[in-house]
Design a protein around this motif. Structure first.
Motif, short mmCIF file in Angstrom:
data_model
loop_
_atom_site.label_atom_id
_atom_site.label_comp_id
_atom_site.label_asym_id
_atom_site.label_seq_id
_atom_site.Cartn_x
_atom_site.Cartn_y
_atom_site.Cartn_z
N UNK A 147 0.84 -1.20 0.00
CA UNK A 147 0.00 0.00 0.00
C UNK A 147 0.88 1.25 0.00
N UNK A 148 1.96 1.20 0.77
CA UNK A 148 2.88 2.33 0.80
C UNK A 148 3.49 2.61 -0.56
N UNK A 149 3.86 1.55 -1.29
CA UNK A 149 4.40 1.72 -2.64
C UNK A 149 3.39 2.40 -3.55
N UNK A 150 2.11 2.01 -3.42
CA UNK A 150 1.06 2.63 -4.23
C UNK A 150 0.90 4.11 -3.88
N UNK A 151 0.98 4.43 -2.58
CA UNK A 151 0.85 5.83 -2.16
C UNK A 151 2.00 6.66 -2.70
N UNK A 152 3.21 6.14 -2.63
CA UNK A 152 4.36 6.86 -3.17
C UNK A 152 4.20 7.09 -4.67
N UNK A 153 3.71 6.07 -5.39
CA UNK A 153 3.52 6.21 -6.83
C UNK A 153 2.47 7.27 -7.14
N UNK A 154 1.36 7.27 -6.39
CA UNK A 154 0.33 8.28 -6.60
C UNK A 154 0.88 9.68 -6.31
N UNK A 155 1.72 9.77 -5.31
CA UNK A 155 2.35 11.06 -5.00
C UNK A 155 3.22 11.51 -6.16
N UNK A 156 3.98 10.57 -6.73
CA UNK A 156 4.80 10.91 -7.89
C UNK A 156 3.97 11.30 -9.09
N UNK A 157 2.83 10.61 -9.29
CA UNK A 157 1.94 10.95 -10.40
C UNK A 157 1.41 12.37 -10.24
N UNK A 158 1.10 12.75 -9.02
CA UNK A 158 0.62 14.13 -8.79
C UNK A 158 1.66 15.15 -9.25
N UNK A 159 2.92 14.91 -8.90
CA UNK A 159 3.97 15.86 -9.29
C UNK A 159 4.19 15.88 -10.80
N UNK B 263 11.98 21.84 -12.66
CA UNK B 263 13.03 20.91 -12.23
C UNK B 263 12.86 20.54 -10.76
N UNK B 264 12.47 21.52 -9.93
CA UNK B 264 12.24 21.23 -8.52
C UNK B 264 11.08 20.24 -8.35
N UNK B 265 10.03 20.42 -9.15
CA UNK B 265 8.89 19.50 -9.09
C UNK B 265 9.28 18.12 -9.59
N UNK B 266 10.10 18.07 -10.65
CA UNK B 266 10.58 16.78 -11.16
C UNK B 266 11.43 16.07 -10.12
N UNK B 267 12.19 16.83 -9.33
CA UNK B 267 12.99 16.23 -8.27
C UNK B 267 12.10 15.62 -7.19
N UNK B 268 10.99 16.29 -6.88
CA UNK B 268 10.04 15.72 -5.90
C UNK B 268 9.39 14.45 -6.46
#
Length: 304
Positions: free
Chosen positions: A162-174, A189-194
């Motif tokens: 579940x944590x991996x899915x949350x991290x991926x969704x967070x990355x998708x948002x950025x 670039x700062x957003x891409x780094x996040x």
């Protein structure tokens, strides 16, 4: 910053991904049910499938089967076979009680071994039905003999997935901010780094859960060398879904390693743009949904 319409679109996409992941988790927990309740059919049935059994016990198969016309159910049997066998063996089912419940037992197998099976029922007028309706063709019902595993390790595995899915969704948002937001080069670039950081943590979490813990859980439940084939190429398509995702995201993370630490003064030219990085992460998220939210048999025929 993105407009209100773009923000609504991004929130909708993230929520949709969350709903799909929830459906996947629910489908993994809820037992599959086969039923035919239409009164126009000569024989009705309802069966809840239990896909695993404890080592040392026979597997009890139970189904409610009834006739919708003036004819009694005269014979119900289970036809089963192990992987690699061509012919089906049969075991009769007996009527138990007064609620149309038929029960039969499959012989016990060793840890990690499994049966493919289906049920046939015939009434006094000659009508017949098979459960599942596709029988004897695939897909059939399956049950596998497993040993109990540590519930705390199972909980840790589920939490990390579940944590991996949350991290991926967070990355998708950025990456959606990168692709659809109006921002300058430095902010992009700062957003891409996040996004890189979120996907990186998701990759690490998926590796621990999908490789390390999954190997332990399958080994404890099914025995070493059974059930989880690993890389390459696995016993079936479901075995290598995690490796495919780890390889895909791992290449993206390595190629854009310049995003590991954001520095406004670093002038190193990346191998590809932040926009391409965003599209690749978005493609990886879609690939994740396809691999985990839909049955593998939609893409490749899986083994037992």
């Amino acid at each position: 910053m993105p407009s209100n319409r773009q923000q609504i679109m991004m929130i909708f996409i993230v929520l949709l991904a969350g709903v799909l992941l929830f459906v996947t988790l629910r489908s993994a927990i809820v037992q599959k049910t086969y039923e035919e309740k239409a009164l126009t059919e000569p024989i009705g049935y309802r069966m809840v499938v239990d896909g695993c059994e404890g080592v040392g016990r026979g597997h009890l198969v139970s189904a409610a089967i009834w006739s919708n016309r003036d004819a009694e159910i005269v014979r119900v049997e289970i036809l089963y076979r192990q992987k690699g066998q061509d012919d089906f063996l049969s075991v009769p089912m007996q009527l138990v009680g007064t609620d149309d419940r038929w029960v039969g037992e499959l012989p016990a197998l060793s840890m990690g071994e499994s049966y493919s099976y289906y049920i046939t029922a015939i009434d006094g007028a000659g009508a017949s039905v098979s459960i599942p309706p596709s029988a004897p063709q695939e897909p059939l019902l399956r049950t596998r003999w497993e040993s109990p595993v540590n519930p705390w390790v199972q909980l840790l595995y589920l939490t990390l997935m579940i944590g991996a899915a949350v991290f991926l969704l967070h990355g998708v948002y950025y990456v959606l901010l990168i692709l659809f937001g109006r921002m300058g080069e430095l902010a992009q670039k700062a957003t891409a780094s996040r996004a890189h950081q979120s996907v990186r943590w998701g990759w690490l979490t998926l590796f621990v859960a999908g490789i390390v813990l999954s190997t332990y859980l399958h080994g404890a439940a099914l025995g070493v060398g059974r059930g989880w084939g690993g890389w390459p190429p696995g016993h079936n398509f479901a075995d290598i879904r995690t490796e495919v995702l780890l390889l895909f995201f791992g290449i993206i993370l390595l190629v854009r390693w310049d995003l590991f630490r954001f520095s406004p003064t670093r002038l190193r030219k990346p191998r590809f743009s932040n926009a391409i990085f965003g599209w690749l992460v978005l493609a990886g998220a879609i690939l994740t949904l396809l691999l985990y939210c839909f049955p593998p048999r939609l893409f490749v025929q899986t083994g037992v």
